[in-house]
Design an enzyme around this catalytic site. Structure first.
Site, PDB file in Angstrom:
ATOM      1  N   THR A 322       4.527  -0.101   0.455  1.00 44.32           N
ATOM      2  CA  THR A 322       5.327   0.502   1.515  1.00 44.32           C
ATOM      3  C   THR A 322       5.410  -0.493   2.663  1.00 44.32           C
ATOM      4  OG1 THR A 322       3.522   1.556   2.768  1.00 44.32           O
ATOM      5  CG2 THR A 322       4.424   2.781   0.892  1.00 44.32           C
ATOM      6  N   GLU A 323       6.481  -0.407   3.406  1.00 39.72           N
ATOM      7  CA  GLU A 323       6.694  -1.337   4.508  1.00 39.72           C
ATOM      8  C   GLU A 323       5.615  -1.235   5.573  1.00 39.72           C
ATOM      9  OE1 GLU A 323      10.216   0.888   6.812  1.00 39.72           O
ATOM     10  OE2 GLU A 323      10.110   1.124   4.659  1.00 39.72           O
ATOM     11  N   ALA A 324       4.922  -0.085   5.603  1.00 38.44           N
ATOM     12  CA  ALA A 324       3.892   0.110   6.620  1.00 38.44           C
ATOM     13  C   ALA A 324       2.686  -0.787   6.415  1.00 38.44           C
ATOM     14  CB  ALA A 324       3.449   1.569   6.628  1.00 38.44           C
TER      15      ALA A 324
END
Length: 643
Positions: A322-324
């Site tokens: 995930t981009e997080a």
């Protein structure tokens, strides 16, 4: 020795009129809910602070009342600069209605900009955003007519176009951690993500600003493991202890040990998705998953791909991210989005975007709200809804392959699967395939010049982006081409060789995806383009562990090339090839024989640097030219230039 633990009221009283306030958080993860409530209450009671500017990356909000939605009060906010706006609709409405100055910049660029603000740089260069609405030749990321000050500039360096994102000094940083001591040292052991807490704190401190931290508990000075301290106390001005109700791990989950990596959850008992349009789309998209590849899944419809990978038992054969900042595990959905169960690693968000922007993603699976005849995609602003781009632009522009997913129409669509066929019970009110999108979040033509492979997957058909625009390549069983597809589009796609979508997608039983991705017959792994005399070989996921397996492989390859009747050029994919150590020498001997008997020139490619080096060494040891590249485009270009 200063005690930095203070009351909420005292902390927020330090925020002045006109301050630029940077707020951490990814949906509800790391969002300082208590601090935001404190600002809201102070303004309602004292009308202070006034006219602040908000800087945020990932929409700290729940789509209703929490997070930055608390601050959507006339007079409180003058300007907002954000990456993802979907979950802060109250603030978004103020932007759309010209009540505040507002910008939408790529989430990854804002995340990286925190680091450059901290380093005292004037801004950041990036290609992310070129030829989208963020490009100054379009809107420069400005959301409304009230917003006129340019934050993004077009620059040319060595005859290449770049975007320059200007630094934004931070007066106040609102961050969140788990445990603090009274010196302000902060750990994050119970948080689902580390996000950009350290960069945000540094950006504020080096801008001469104030850092306010929310935590859930206080530890004795000197008791925190220094390796667990994410934000050093020198960067923190004051600490507020929050009640548990305002310090949830996510907006949906109070606390889950599997999110923080303190427990490995049992995921053997899989909860299967219902066979509806979401599952159909997720199943078809999952067929594109690259074995041993790195994948990003966007929010919304793409989340289903993770569930399918888990259902089908291939979750360990790919690395979902995930981009997080999550690597591996099972990414979560809804208000848990950003977190993952059983993650392999959690890094800072700007580090994840450095990896993405540099080409680290083999595949991105993202949503689509509008698609047009040029292959452009809009997810940021459509039909009066302002969602913002989030990390979509960073991800879609830099992944090697992009699969956009979504229903064919929206608003009331009802479908039914019966007897292996798809039936449209009620068509959606809104068309999604338009002559021109309202806003360009993904530019098809720019993607084409970068050599990306792009698919558009819906419940009833699949399109592939080609030089002429969108080409219809697959149609679901039971779907009528004219009635269910062409009449529901505002343009006519290219139609040449259309085939049926795989029947297993529309079967209640498991679709045996592992077999589809790993046990591909050799005849389906090789394609000869007679016009260019190039054979494209796909050895991805090939496994050879016995003499018998190698003999079968050798016979089938020799038969294929012999039947062509002339020597050919080869472009071969070696991603995820698994040859047991005892078979390695025999496997390379086979490659040597094929090279001698059937190839004019051969190039091979793999995203694995280790595999490229090892294969290259083995080939050289047998006097085979080792033309090995990272991408198919590079390998094919070598063949074309050598002809």
């Amino acid at each position: 020795m200063v005690d930095k633990v203070v009351k909420l009221e005292d902390a927020v009283a330090a925020i002045n009129d006109g301050d630029t306030v940077c707020v951490s958080g990814f949906v509800g993860i790391g969002t300082p809910e208590c601090l935001l409530r404190g600002i809201e209450n102070r303004f309602l009671e004292e009308a202070m602070p006034k006219n602040i500017s908000l800087l945020f990356a990932a929409a700290p909000g729940d789509g209703q009342e929490r997070g930055l939605n608390r601050l959507a009060i006339p007079g409180l906010v003058k300007r907002a600069i954000g990456g993802h706006w979907s979950l802060v609709p109250k603030l978004g409405a103020m932007a759309i209605n010209n009540e505040i100055e507002a910008y939408n910049l790529p989430l990854g660029c804002i995340s990286q900009l925190y680091r450059d603000i901290a380093a005292g740089k004037p801004g950041m260069f990036s290609k992310v955003g070129l030829h989208t609405f963020v490009d100054p030749r379009q809107t420069g990321g400005a959301i409304n007519d009230l917003t006129t000050k340019p934050l993004v500039e077009l620059k040319e360096i060595d005859n290449e176009e770049w975007l320059f994102y200007r630094s934004i000094p931070v007066d106040v940083a609102l961050i969140r951690g788990t445990t603090a001591d009274r010196l302000g040292n902060i750990t994050m052991e119970r948080e689902a993500l580390t996000l950009d807490m350290l960069s945000i704190a540094m950006a504020a401190k080096n801008s001469g600003g104030l850092v306010i931290a929310q935590v859930e508990r206080i530890a004795a000075n000197g008791s925190l493991d220094p390796r667990q301290v994410v934000i050093p106390g020198n960067l923190v001005d004051c600490v507020v202890v929050s009640g548990s109700e305002e310090h949830l791990q996510t907006y949906s989950t109070a606390y889950d040990h599997a999110f923080s990596g303190r427990m490995r959850a049992d995921v053997d008992h899989v909860q299967y998705m219902d066979l509806n349009e979401r599952k159909i789309i997720a199943r078809r998209a999952a067929m594109e998953l690259p074995i041993n590849g790195v994948v990003n899944l966007g929010i919304g419809m793409p989340e289903g791909v993770s569930a399918i990978a888990n259902e089908e038992g291939i979750i360990d054969n790919i690395t979902l991210t995930t981009e997080a900042g999550v690597f591996g595990g099972i990414p979560q959905s809804g208000l848990d989005f950003g977190a993952a169960i059983n993650a392999s690693a959690v890094i800072q968000t700007h580090q994840q975007f450095d990896f993405y922007d540099g080409g680290g993603l083999d595949l991105a699976c993202l949503g689509m709200a509008e698609v047009d005849a040029r292959g452009d995609v809009n997810v940021s602003c459509f039909k009066g809804r302002f969602a913002g781009a989030g990390g979509f632009i960073n991800i879609s522009q830099n992944a090697r392959k992009v699969v956009f997913v979504g229903t064919f129409t929206a608003g009331g669509l009802k479908v039914e699967v019966s007897g292996g066929e798809l039936k449209i019970i009620q068509e959606g009110r809104n068309r999604k395939f338009l002559e021109a999108v309202e806003q360009i979040t993904f530019n098809g033509e720019y993607s084409r010049t970068q050599g990306q492979e792009v698919l558009y997957v819906t419940e009833r058909c699949v399109f592939r982006f080609c030089d002429s625009g969108l080409e219809l390549t697959e149609i679901a069983p039971g779907i009528d081409l004219e009635r269910d597809i062409l009449s529901q589009m505002n343009f006519t796609p290219l139609i040449r060789n259309v085939k049926l979508m795989d029947a297993c997608i529309f079967d209640e039983r498991r679709m045996k995806l592992r077999s589809h991705l790993l046990d591909i017959p050799i005849k389906d792994r090789l394609v000869h383009d007679e016009k260019t005399n190039i054979v494209f070989g796909n050895l991805s996921g090939l496994r050879v562990s016995s003499v018998e397996q190698l003999e079968v492989l050798n016979d089938e390859l020799n038969s294929f090339f012999k039947n062509i009747g002339r020597k050919v050029n080869l472009v071969s994919n070696h991603d995820g090839v698994d040859i047991s150590s005892k078979m390695e020498a025999k496997f390379v001997n086979m490659l040597q024989q094929l090279e001698r008997d059937y190839y004019l020139k051969a190039s091979r490619y793999s995203t694995s640097a280790f595999l490229r080096q090892k294969l290259g060494k083995d080939l050289k040891n047998r006097s085979i030219p080792s033309h090995i590249f990272e991408t198919r485009e590079e390998a094919a270009s070598f063949i074309s230039k050598s002809k």
